[in-house]
Structure formats: structure tokens, C-alpha cells
Design a protein around this motif. Structure first.
Motif, PDB file in Angstrom:
ATOM      1  N   HIS A 129       0.883  -1.349   0.089  1.00  0.00           N
ATOM      2  CA  HIS A 129      -0.111   0.044   0.015  1.00  0.00           C
ATOM      3  C   HIS A 129       1.003   1.229  -0.065  1.00  0.00           C
ATOM      4  N   ASP A 174      -1.047  -2.265  -5.800  1.00  0.00           N
ATOM      5  CA  ASP A 174      -1.902  -3.625  -5.557  1.00  0.00           C
ATOM      6  C   ASP A 174      -3.387  -3.389  -5.927  1.00  0.00           C
ATOM      7  N   HIS A 203      -5.409  -1.560  -4.291  1.00  0.00           N
ATOM      8  CA  HIS A 203      -6.312  -1.214  -3.188  1.00  0.00           C
ATOM      9  C   HIS A 203      -6.223   0.469  -2.957  1.00  0.00           C
TER      10      HIS A 203
HETATM   11 CU   LIG Z   1      -3.691  -3.938  -0.669  1.00  0.00          CU
END
Ligand SMILES: [Cu+2]
Length: 186
Positions: free
Chosen positions: A36, A116, A118
Motif C-alpha cells: 500500500h 496492488d 487497493h
Molecule cells: Cu492492498
């Protein structure tokens, strides 16, 4: 060559495979948590007081964000003043503001998409004491981003290298033992 040493060799090899598999699972398993994006700094800095409303706000992250889904809303005394889509350059995200945005308190609500996929969100505020000139500054983050190696954390790399060395050493020992057989004839 009799049967006993051969059996010992096969057993050692299987044990090694299990060991390597376990460590690899541990190493790979810790990967996604580090994926993240982390906000390292902003221009203007959060909670700061600036002389004039800037022509843009710049967010600096620990790694590049993904353009899709990235959004920065800048709200001041005259309402929202973001102008056009955010620009992503390396690990920075720059949001231009409308020219001549008034003095006052501003809130920046941001959302970026991590590598990723997110989303990561946050807000920060700043106060300007005079209207902006409308000039968009070139991308120059006030906070230099520390160089973070992409991919595996350093500890995992060291562990992996050590593991490979051990595996090679064990393989050499096993091979030599198999080649020489058991001269003592136990
Ligand atoms: Cu993630």
C-alpha cells in the motif's frame, strides 16, 4: 553401494524441500502487506500557513500510485478549486488549482490507488493568507522521498540469500556422499 546411505540421501533431500517451501511461503506471505502507498509528505504541509494560495498541491508517497481511481478534492472558502485531473509523476501526485483561489482555510481530501489496486485515502488542511497568483509550480515536492527498494524487504532478501547458500551447501554434501557411496561398508 548399499541401501542405507541412499535412503539417508533421499530423506535429507525431502527435508530440504519442505524447509525451502516453508521459508518461501513466509517470505512471499509478508509481501502484499507492504504494497500500500504511504503518504510521506505534502506541499503545502498539513496544518501549515502559507503566504498565498498555491497553484497546486503535491502529495509525495513512498511509491508510485496508479492513475485510475486517484482523486484529489481541494475545498476552500469559494468551494472546490481543483483544476483538471491529478498528475502522477514518479511517487508524486500533483493537483492543479484554479488561478486566483482566495485566501482562507483549505481542506485537501485525497484518494490514490496503490500498486496492488487497493485505495488509500486521507485528508489534510492548510491556510493561505492571500489569494493565489494562479501559477502552477513545476513538480517539486518539499519533502524528499527516502529511497525504498521495491519488492522484498531487506530482511527477506538476506534470509533468502542465506537459505540459497545453505541449500547449495547441503546439496554439495549430499552429492559428494552419494558419489563416494559408503567406503567404510558399515
Ligand atoms: Cu492492498
Amino acid at each position: 553401494m548399499n541401501v542405507a546411505p541412499l535412503r539417508r540421501v533421499r530423506h535429507g533431500g525431502r527435508l530440504l524441500l519442505v524447509l525451502v517451501g516453508t521459508v518461501l511461503t513466509l517470505v512471499v506471505g509478508t509481501g502484499p502487506a507492504a504494497a500500500h502507498d504511504v503518504l510521506l509528505g505534502t506541499t503545502p504541509a498539513g496544518g501549515s500557513r502559507v503566504g498565498a494560495t498555491p497553484g497546486a498541491v503535491v502529495l509525495t508517497f513512498d511509491q508510485p500510485a496508479v492513475a485510475m481511481g486517484t482523486q484529489i478534492l481541494v475545498t476552500g472558502p469559494s468551494g472546490q478549486v481543483q483544476d483538471g485531473p491529478p498528475r502522477l509523476v514518479d511517487s508524486t501526485v500533483t493537483q492543479a488549482l484554479t488561478g486566483g483561489a482566495p485566501a482562507g482555510d483549505y481542506t485537501v481530501a485525497w484518494r490514490v490507488t496503490s500498486a496492488d489496486g487497493h485505495p488509500v485515502t486521507g485528508t489534510f488542511t492548510f491556510t493561505s493568507t492571500s489569494p493565489g497568483s494562479g501559477t502552477v509550480p513545476s513538480v517539486a515536492p518539499a519533502v524528499p522521498a527516502p529511497v525504498e527498494p521495491a519488492g522484498l524487504p531487506t530482511g527477506a532478501v538476506v534470509l533468502l540469500v542465506a537459505l540459497v547458500l545453505v541449500a547449495v551447501a547441503v546439496a554439495v554434501v549430499l552429492l559428494r556422499r552419494r558419489r563416494t557411496g559408503d567406503p567404510a561398508g558399515s
